[in-house]
Structure formats: structure tokens, C-alpha cells
Design a protein around this motif. Structure first.
Motif, short mmCIF file in Angstrom:
data_model
loop_
_atom_site.label_atom_id
_atom_site.label_comp_id
_atom_site.label_asym_id
_atom_site.label_seq_id
_atom_site.Cartn_x
_atom_site.Cartn_y
_atom_site.Cartn_z
N UNK A 1 21.99 -32.89 0.10
CA UNK A 1 20.70 -33.27 -0.49
C UNK A 1 20.55 -32.54 -1.82
N UNK A 2 19.83 -33.16 -2.74
CA UNK A 2 19.51 -32.47 -3.99
C UNK A 2 18.00 -32.50 -4.20
N UNK A 3 17.49 -31.41 -4.73
CA UNK A 3 16.08 -31.39 -5.11
C UNK A 3 16.04 -31.80 -6.58
N UNK A 4 15.46 -32.97 -6.84
CA UNK A 4 15.50 -33.49 -8.21
C UNK A 4 14.41 -32.90 -9.08
N UNK A 5 13.27 -32.62 -8.47
CA UNK A 5 12.22 -32.00 -9.27
C UNK A 5 11.31 -31.18 -8.36
N UNK A 6 10.72 -30.19 -8.95
CA UNK A 6 9.79 -29.34 -8.20
C UNK A 6 8.64 -28.99 -9.14
N UNK A 7 7.46 -29.28 -8.69
CA UNK A 7 6.30 -29.03 -9.53
C UNK A 7 5.32 -28.15 -8.79
N UNK A 8 4.93 -27.07 -9.42
CA UNK A 8 3.96 -26.19 -8.76
C UNK A 8 2.65 -26.96 -8.61
N UNK A 9 2.10 -26.91 -7.43
CA UNK A 9 0.81 -27.55 -7.21
C UNK A 9 -0.24 -26.61 -7.76
N UNK B 1 4.82 -23.61 1.83
CA UNK B 1 3.46 -23.68 2.36
C UNK B 1 2.54 -24.47 1.44
N UNK B 2 3.05 -25.56 0.90
CA UNK B 2 2.21 -26.44 0.10
C UNK B 2 2.06 -26.01 -1.35
N UNK B 3 2.83 -25.02 -1.81
CA UNK B 3 2.61 -24.58 -3.19
C UNK B 3 3.43 -25.37 -4.21
N UNK B 4 4.43 -26.14 -3.76
CA UNK B 4 5.19 -26.98 -4.68
C UNK B 4 5.29 -28.41 -4.13
N UNK B 5 5.23 -29.38 -5.04
CA UNK B 5 5.58 -30.76 -4.68
C UNK B 5 6.99 -31.01 -5.20
N UNK B 6 7.85 -31.53 -4.33
CA UNK B 6 9.21 -31.76 -4.78
C UNK B 6 9.63 -33.20 -4.50
N UNK B 7 10.62 -33.65 -5.26
CA UNK B 7 11.30 -34.89 -4.88
C UNK B 7 12.73 -34.49 -4.56
N UNK B 8 13.25 -35.07 -3.49
CA UNK B 8 14.60 -34.73 -3.05
C UNK B 8 15.29 -36.01 -2.64
#
Ligand code: FAD
Lengths: 317, 267
Positions: free
Chosen positions: B230-238, A130-137
Motif C-alpha cells: 500500500x502507498x499513502x498518496x497524501x496526508x493532510x493535517x486536519x 486518532x483523527x488528526x490526519x486525513x489520508x488517501x492510500x
């Protein structure tokens, strides 16, 4: 050989802005082809060319629309094979995501949904929980399937005006066999306002509007905005279910979200908290919506909204 | 009729949710039965009850894939009314993406069909409340070669035909499919029942079958982080949104609002 294949489903007389966005992203990935369904008018073909599509694939059968997604996924898989594309881009509508899902299984390809940005190597950005993390995949497979949210790039033509070649793709028969058939379909009345999921501004109302969306619609029209609603308002039948914003409605991420008479329950927030600017109008200063509002007004929406509408009209002359 | 309902154990959205660990996976402490799956369970119970319930040979099986704690989603489903449960759990499943999850679930459904009574209907919620992709029903249908009916806001089964209503984008649709089928339902379809005291007691006597990957004939390399595409390479808390300016209307809040919009260049 194309690098990217964009799926464009039944655009009608003109391409939607979200399709132009997909074409713009596709170009940054390399040579672009389009898998198209529906009537290809000269205008649409010219726009596809202007946005850099070199080939437009069309299905060998016309009845794809009579079934739920299965045959479209089968067609798209055939178009991927014909084009040799390594990245497939679809819009992020529920149907777009499902076609992406089935296509992924057909092609042994990784699927990433709700994408808000794509890098040149196919790495995707999205926000989760719900928008709490930005991820790259990233997909680890030879082909990557991405469904991309609207409003994340500015559509830009390629500056070329070569007409794309059109190529017919054979839709495998089994694509139709095991799919749900659409027995009846009625078009909903159109409001003339921008599409909720793509709108730059959304004015949303909840239980607090007490059955009267009039003041919201007037403000929306003054701002060129779409009208949204909480589930309490749609459940009450004050506005159609397709206006519902939230976990089980539409997810929006506009420049401006105006929330009026909505408490801000977690399921409502899930659909709007990535908006750039949030304005809340609520009688109750304790409403959770104020925790996330950039500008909050504790007040009666029936006083605040008409006054704002009036003032906007005045300033716009 | 034999109905499998997919029930997912998901982090409770009422609390902060976190991504951590290898593969940037979701932290599953404080998890609950995904509330959107309750609508699927209710729909299954209604279909089974209309047909005479368990005595008439109907089955409503709650199936969850997930770590040991996920059995709680199955238990809750049994308390609400599911007739039996299946918990698919294996360390190798951790970190599975939608493709790997649908592979394991399809194998589990084939396993549940292998007792001579094939599954007629797989019911799911419209999305999980954690991943939110809505990919599983479509991918599961593709893998099982069943028709899919998604986002059903009403559902009827007559003979071997499913008929559903859905409210899709610019259209309202009636769709038909032949059983066996995968159907996902929205929160418009019904009002889910709550577990009552009797249901909670009855649940203690209901069976939960535990399945491992070996039981369903799936190799560890096909699932989990290893089998995901798929892989999640990074995850950053907003950074969480914080409250901005809050004013109380003194009769000119509408004008102040327009000032604010003008200052933000939103007019
Ligand atoms: C499975 C599930 C899925 C859900 N999905 C969604 C979803 O997608 N979207 C969604 O919105 N909800 C969803 N909900 C419902 C959600 O939990 C809340 O019940 C709902 O959002 C409440 O709507 P509301 O804020 O309009 O109503 P309320 O919570 O009743 O709030 C009304 C607000 O209006 C204010 N108010 C009243 N009169 C005025 C006035 N004259 N001027 C100003 N303010 C006024 C009140 O102070 C109050 O804060 C879901 C719930 C469940 C269980």
C-alpha cells in the motif's frame, strides 16, 4: 467476472445497514459479487439482488463460525479467486479487519483499514493518528482489500431486481487446521438501542455518572441514541465493556456525541473526536473535553440531562 | 516456555503527532513504548513466572522493529522485566506497511527460533497506538502458520494449549489454540507493572541482540516502501477541533442544549 466482492458474515434475518453501505460502495466500483456466510434467507437474497449483487458465493462447509477468522479468510480467498474481483470490501469490525489482514497475506494484496471513502479506482480515504490526519492510500497490488467504517455513504438500492446466482466455493481444508477454536460462546443481552459503532447519536457517560446511567439512558431513548461510556465507567462495572468508547474500546464517528461526566483523556478522545458535533457536560470548567466541544455546559449532569430529556419529549409532543 | 513480546516504539500521543517525509510516514521523534504493549509484556512475565522464571528455562524476549531510537522500547521492556531483547533495525525497513512489517517480524521470529529452542508464544498488544490497524497479529499468524488468538482479556497456558477469554462484539467467547500461537491482549487482561530501581539496574546487564535484514534473510526489496503493498498518496493535517460555545448552567442549560440541538438539526 466481478469487480468488487463484498464479504457479508452471518447477517441473520436482515442485512445490517453497514452491509448495505458496502454493497452501495461496491456498485460504484463495478460489477458486484458477495461472499456470504450463514443462512441465506429469501429476504436477504432478494435484498442482495436489489443492491446489485449478481453472484452470491457460499462456503462448502458450515463450521467457519467455530474458529477464529482463519477459515473465513481462507474461504474469502477462494471466493476472490472464483469471482476474479479486484477489490474486496469488509466491514471494519475487529473481526473484519483481521480477516482482511489474513486475506491480504494469502493474496499478496494490500490492505487498508478504517476506510471512510472509496474512489472508483480503489483509492481509499481514511483518517489516522486518532483523527488528526486525513489520508488517501492505495494498494499497489492487483487486488485491494478494504475494511470500511460504517456511516459514510447512504445505502441505495440499484433499482434492479434480478435474483443473484448462488455458487458454492470449496473452503480449503488447511483453513480449519491451524486456527483457534471457539470452545464456548455466550450472547450478550441486547439493549434494543442502536449499535454503538453505527449510531447516528451517542450519549456517553464517565466516572461523573457515579454508578447511575439512568439519566443517560433516558436521554438516549428520547434521541434514539446509543449509550457509550469512558473506561472509568466500564472498569467500575457500571456498564458493559462493549460500551467503552476510545482507544481500547469502540471508535465512533456519529453526527452527535454527547459526553457527560467524562474528563476527555487522550484515550477517550481518540475514539470520538471525529464526531460531527460534540456536546460536553461536565462540572469542571477545566476539563480537557471542553477544548474539543462544539457546545459545552459547565454543570451537573444530573440536573442538565433530565431537563434536556424532558424538553425533547415536550417538543416532540 | 519461550515467549516473544512485540514492543513498538510509537510517537507519544500526549504530544501532537505528525506525518512527513517520503512516503508520508509518521514522525518518530518523541517516541515511547506503545502503552498497549505493556499489557502483553505483563502477560508474558506472569506466564514465565508461573513456570519458575528464567531459572526454569523460561524466556521472555522483547522484540522491536524500528529505527535506532526503537531500541528504547526494548530497553524500557527490559527495565519492566523482559529477560532479553532483540532490536531489528535496517534502513530498508523504513516506511513498511503492515504486510511488510509482518514479513520482517515473522523472519525475526524464525531467527529467534533457530537456536534450537522454538518460540512457543508470540504476544502483542491489541493494536499499536500509532497505526491502530490491529493487522499485525493476524498477518503474523498467517505468515508463521500459527493459530491466532486476538483481543484476549484473559490467558492461560496448560501443556501445549492456550485458552483465552475475549469479549467480541455481541458475544463473550472462550477460545482454544495449540502452541505455537500468536496472541494479542487487551488492556483488560492485567495491570502492567512499572519498572522499579532494581529493574532499571538489572536491565543494564541484560542482552539486546541487534538484527539486520541480512541476519534474518530478508531482502531489502521485500520491505520498506519498496516492499509495501500500500502507498499513502497524501496526508493532510486536519484542523484541530476548537472549543465552541461554553455556557455555565444557571438552571436552564438543559433547555439551551435542546435549542442548540434543534438549531443543528439534530433532534
Ligand atoms: C492503555 C489505556 C487505554 C485506555 N483506553 C481508554 C478508552 O478506550 N476509553 C476511555 O474512555 N478511556 C481509556 N483510558 C482511560 C483514560 O486515560 C481515562 O482514565 C478515562 O477516560 C477517564 O474516564 P472519565 O473521564 O470517565 O473519568 P475522570 O477522568 O475521573 O473524569 C470524570 C469527570 O466527570 C466530571 N464529573 C463528576 N461528577 C459530575 C457531575 N455530577 N456532572 C458533570 N460532571 C461530573 C468530573 O469533573 C471529571 O471531569 C485508557 C487508559 C489507558 C492507560
Amino acid at each position: 467476472m466481478a469487480n468488487a466482492l463484498v464479504f457479508i458474515d452471518n447477517p441473520g434475518a436482515a442485512l445490517k445497514k453497514s452491509s448495505l453501505e458496502l454493497l452501495t460502495i461496491a456498485r460504484s466500483l463495478g460489477e458486484t459479487a458477495v461472499a456470504f456466510t450463514g443462512e441465506l434467507t429469501d429476504d436477504v437474497a432478494a435484498t442482495l439482488g436489489a443492491y446489485g449483487a449478481t453472484t452470491v458465493y457460499r462456503p462448502s462447509v458450515e463450521e467457519l463460525d467455530n474458529y477464529l477468522v482463519g477459515p473465513k479468510a481462507a474461504y474469502l480467498a477462494a471466493a476472490v479467486a472464483a469471482s476474479g474481483a479486484t477489490v474486496v470490501l469488509l466491514d471494519n469490525s475487529p473481526e473484519g479487519k483481521e480477516i482482511a489482514g489474513r486475506l491480504g497475506i494469502k493474496l499478496n494484496a494490500g490492505v487498508i483499514t478504517d476506510v471512510v471513502g472509496v474512489e472508483a479506482d480503489g483509492t481509499a480515504h481514511k483518517s489516522v493518528l486518532a483523527g488528526s490526519y486525513n489520508t488517501t492510500a492505495k494498494a499497489t497490488t492487483p487486488v485491494t482489500v478494504l475494511s470500511v467504517k460504517a456511516n459514510n455513504v447512504e445505502p441505495a438500492p440499484a433499482g434492479a431486481d434480478a435474483a443473484p446466482a448462488t455458487v458454492t466455493v470449496e473452503v480449503p481444508a488447511e483453513g480449519l487446521a491451524n486456527s483457534a477454536r471457539i470452545a464456548a460462546r455466550t450472547e450478550k443481552p441486547v439493549s434494543g438501542r442502536p449499535d454503538l459503532s453505527e449510531a447516528r447519536i451517542v450519549v456517553a457517560g464517565g466516572r461523573g455518572v457515579d454508578g447511575d446511567f439512568g439519566p443517560l439512558e433516558e436521554l438516549a431513548d428520547a434521541l434514539g441514541a446509543a449509550v457509550g461510556a469512558s473506561r472509568a465507567a466500564t472498569d467500575a462495572g457500571w456498564i458493559g465493556h462493549d460500551a467503552q468508547v476510545g482507544q481500547t474500546g469502540v471508535t465512533v464517528s456519529p453526527q452527535l456525541y454527547i459526553s457527560a461526566g467524562i474528563s476527555g483523556a487522550i484515550q477517550q478522545k481518540a475514539g470520538m473526536q471525529t464526531s460531527k458535533v460534540i456536546v460536553a457536560i461536565n462540572k469542571d470548567a477545566e476539563s480537557p473535553v471542553f477544548e474539543i466541544a462544539d457546545y459545552g455546559i459547565v454543570g451537573d449532569l444530573f440536573k442538565v440531562l433530565p431537563q434536556a430529556t424532558e424538553e425533547i419529549k415536550k417538543r416532540k409532543g | 516456555m519461550k515467549i516473544v513480546v512485540l514492543v513498538k516504539h510509537v510517537p507519544d500521543a500526549q504530544f501532537d503527532r505528525h506525518i512527513n517525509g517520503p512516503g508520508n510516514t509518521t514522525d518518530r521523534e518523541e517516541s515511547i513504548l506503545s502503552e498497549l504493549d505493556e499489557y502483553a509484556l505483563e502477560a508474558a512475565l506472569q506466564l514465565a513466572e508461573e513456570r519458575g522464571g528464567p531459572k526454569a528455562g523460561n524466556e521472555v524476549i522483547a522484540l522491536s522493529m524500528g529505527p535506532s531510537g526503537a531500541v528504547n522500547a526494548v530497553k524500557k521492556s527490559l527495565q519492566i522485566g523482559a529477560y532479553s531483547g532483540v532490536h531489528l533495525s535496517d534502513d530498508a525497513l523504513a516506511g513498511s506497511d503492515a504486510a511488510a512489517t509482518s514479513l520482517a517480524l515473522a523472519a525475526a521470529i524464525r531467527h529467534i527460533s533457530a537456536d534450537g529452542r522454538p518460540v512457543d508464544l508470540v504476544l502483542t498488544g491489541m493494536a499499536s497506538t500509532d497505526g491502530e490497524t490491529s493487522l499485525i497479529p493476524a498477518q503474523l499468524a498467517e505468515r508463521l502458520n500459527f493459530p491466532q488468538v486476538t483481543f484476549a482479556s484473559s490467558l492461560e497456558v496448560a501443556g501445549s494449549q492456550v485458552t483465552a477469554r475475549r469479549d467480541a462484539g455481541a458475544f463473550s467467547e472462550t477460545v482454544e489454540a495449540q502452541l505455537p500461537a500468536v496472541v494479542s491482549v487487551t488492556d483488560q487482561i492485567n495491570e502492567p507493572r512499572y519498572p522499579n530501581f532494581k529493574g532499571i539496574l538489572a536491565a543494564k546487564k541484560k542482552k539486546i541482540a541487534s538484527l539486520s535484514l541480512a541476519d534474518i534473510g530478508v531482502d531489502a526489496s521485500q520491505v520498506g516502501l519498496a516492499g509495501s503493498w500500500t502507498v499513502v498518496e497524501s496526508a493532510e493535517a486536519r484542523p484541530p477541533r476548537t472549543a465552541g460555545t461554553i455556557i455555565t448552567d444557571d438552571g436552564d442549560a438543559g433547555i439551551k442544549l435542546v435549542d442548540f440541538l434543534a438549531a443543528q438539526k439534530l433532534l
